[in-house]
Design an enzyme around this catalytic site. Sequence first.
Site, PDB file in Angstrom:
ATOM      1  N   THR A 166     -13.997  60.086  17.504  1.00  0.00           N
ATOM      2  CA  THR A 166     -14.245  61.247  18.056  1.00  0.00           C
ATOM      3  C   THR A 166     -13.603  61.637  19.261  1.00  0.00           C
ATOM      4  O   THR A 166     -13.604  62.779  19.495  1.00  0.00           O
ATOM      5  CB  THR A 166     -16.063  61.419  18.167  1.00  0.00           C
ATOM      6  N   ASP A 167     -12.965  60.627  19.912  1.00  0.00           N
ATOM      7  CA  ASP A 167     -11.833  60.967  20.805  1.00  0.00           C
ATOM      8  C   ASP A 167     -10.818  61.834  20.375  1.00  0.00           C
ATOM      9  O   ASP A 167     -10.353  62.786  21.117  1.00  0.00           O
ATOM     10  CB  ASP A 167     -11.250  59.634  21.604  1.00  0.00           C
ATOM     11  N   TYR A 168     -10.451  61.378  19.174  1.00  0.00           N
ATOM     12  CA  TYR A 168      -9.292  62.002  18.543  1.00  0.00           C
ATOM     13  C   TYR A 168      -9.935  63.708  18.122  1.00  0.00           C
ATOM     14  O   TYR A 168      -9.065  64.515  18.059  1.00  0.00           O
ATOM     15  CB  TYR A 168      -8.649  61.463  17.114  1.00  0.00           C
TER      16      TYR A 168
END
Lengths: 457, 399
Positions: free
Chosen positions: A174-176
């Site tokens: 979810t960082d991406y």
Amino acid sequence: MAAPLEGIRIVEMGQLIAIPSAMKMLADMGAQVIRLESCQRLESYRTDSLYQNDVEGEFWNRGANFYEQNRNKLGITLDLSHPAGLSLLRELVSISDVFTENFTPRVIKNFQLEYEDLRGLKPDIIMVSSTGYGFTGPWANFGATGPATEGASGLAYITGYRDGPPMMSEIPYTDYTGAEHTVFAVMAALIHRQQTGQGQFIDVSQTETATATVPEALLDFAVNGRTAPRIGNEDPQMAPHGCYPCLGDDRLGDDRWIAIAVSSDQEWTSLCQVLNRSEWMRDTRFLSAEERMRHRSELDRLIAQATAAWQNHPLMHALQEASVPAGAVLDAQELLFDPHLRQRGFYELVAHHPSTGMPALPYAGRPWKFSATPAVPGKAAPIIGEHNRTVLAELLGHSEADLAHWEAEGVIGYAPANPTGTRRPSLDEQVRQGRLQRYETDFREQVSRAFGEGNVS
Amino acid sequence: MAPSALNGVKVLDLTHHIAGPYCTKLLADFGAQVIKIERPGGDPARSMPPFCQDERHPEKSLPFLYLNTAKRSVTLNLKSDRGIHILRELAKDADILVENFSPRVMPSLGLDFPALRELNPALVMVSISNFGQTGSYRDYRATDMVEYALGGLMYIFGSYDREPLKHAFNQAQFKAGTNAASAALMALYHQRSTGQGQQVDVSIQESVASALRDVTSNFTYTGAVRRRQPNHSGDLTRLRAVSDGYILPNPGIAARVNWNTVVEFLEAPELDDDKFRTPSARLENAEELGEILDRLFLSKNKMDMFYRAHQKRFIYGVIDSLEEVMASPQNLAREGFVELDHPVAGTFRYPGAPFQLSETPWDGLHPAPTLGQHTREVFSQCLGYTEADLEELSGMGVI
């Protein structure tokens, strides 16, 4: 032809992925991104995943994760706890278009680097704060990792094997997701500024960006009050739809798989034909999509027996020739050398600073290709402090004497204050622990054969 | 009310299913005028489950309702010459055209980029496809799972001793949709300063492969090939069941530098033992540690533990159910969900803005259009068609 974002200057106070990855995408397309680092508080990506697992010398300039997220940027070091460091950052902001950061709000407030502060320096500045849970609200100052936001968004809860617990991917996924939405947010704000001259503050919650990508489950709950069970790789509408074992080989070893999806009777017939199981076509349990859905476990068992006699690549090609959606489950090496991605020039060879002793290496490119204004030629992420002079002297006009003074005071620097490299266990040990599927000792030769100068597609 | 960020941006939307519609939803929700061209039977996503009250109805598909907010819907038969003619007229006035057909389709309709550029040299054409517009897999077929397989995320995802796994639903397509929206605006930014349009080729496979950490690099740096990881029961950051759900522990550096802080936080004096004090000792006694931790966590309450952890700046995470996501104090404080009123589907809460812009409001509060809802409006406003023209086109099956 100039890259599309040429002329845009971005100051990045990022760490790890959520902001660095987003700013790399903008740097690739021509923006000048000045990446801020601290010698006192070294980013962990500089000291992990080291080239050849070597913790000697200036190992902090050989970390894979840092190189993956910071291509095409200028790198400077500033100690923001020193007034001169903070003042240099403010100077930079006053000549920039965008300021981005992904610390908790507490940090930015302590440094008095909030949007209201920056607008005083540059009235049309665009500022991005990317946080785990959002810049406001009761969780605003809670630190978060990728897996934590995957969990808070609802994505982890609905993912997993049938009857198993929630599952998360093995990367900070979810960082991406946050990074991808941040690129879009910055571009929307730039388009608005291009028309009106007005800047603004962008508040990105990595959790909320992920929540935006699971509407199927959230709306089913909101409207129908239902939480569908976790179903692994199954599909609510298609059967068979799964990941099946394939034959290993001497070099790659076992753990070979193929993903196969069947959405119509035609595809079902083709699958039976390719697998040479025409008897399934007459089996009453599998005659229609509804019947196949009802008997999916038995179907999966039979297909797994049949695919086990195939290697995954020949089977993928045979199925695709018959118009059945199928994909070999590529491991890292297969992905890097995938012929289709090679033809598209997806992995891009990037030279490293001579002091690192690293050869040029291929890195993943971008998910887009522009016909008229392509990306800039790939330049490696900066070694620490590499562009202190370029930025502080050439861009801001400070003197050599100033730079020497700041270096003596520790405001800027060219090496971390307290470096500790993370030496991973040996590759044999990692294989023994089950963390690696295999390793190949001739990887340098393989990479240089495929991507070496003159071989780049 | 202040204008939205993308006010005045004209988008011609030829997309269907998920990746393309999410791209144009982002554009529409932030203020672009999006005209969605639907085939006479409608976007196939209209038949995608789940449905409101499980009623299979073209205006009740929940994914469709979410993916098409703030757009105008026009029906147009692109298999007719008049339909193509009308599309070409609309393309003359658009800033951005987005499509996600398989790569053969647009050229077969006479609508490839060179043809469109002739009509409108400033047009940005965004094409989203499974594997891109070139290369040997160009015409290969895919579902979201196949993109996970060929994008490199699947091999490392899942349990050590089981088959590789993917995320639920349609993540690869959402990634590609987001990337396409970003790329569209980059090309638009260039167009607005130079007048030059161009074609942008977005690949779903590459959207997955460009967002992996330390996968191919692990190979190029050391020759290593990662796999699905073994789940050591003593791993301090492993997902654990608590009395009322799941939590993701993360004591951060405390575990390395001051084990007592961890013991104290977990209220577990039995862990105050040299068997567990150092990382290497914990690895050696992983099984015993795992048993203790499993038992211990099962006696804890999720939110209580989460808040206590953050008081100590341990970056614990929660695994929230859908109900908990929608009711979380953070989402409530930030209005993460918004209520939309659709004339057929009814009123309910949708995930709201994925990020907040301080000066230009989000414009995603308009429900998805019913099939062809804006056909008359768009054709008379944009093309100057009269009632008689529209009657004729309708009679011919063009709209």
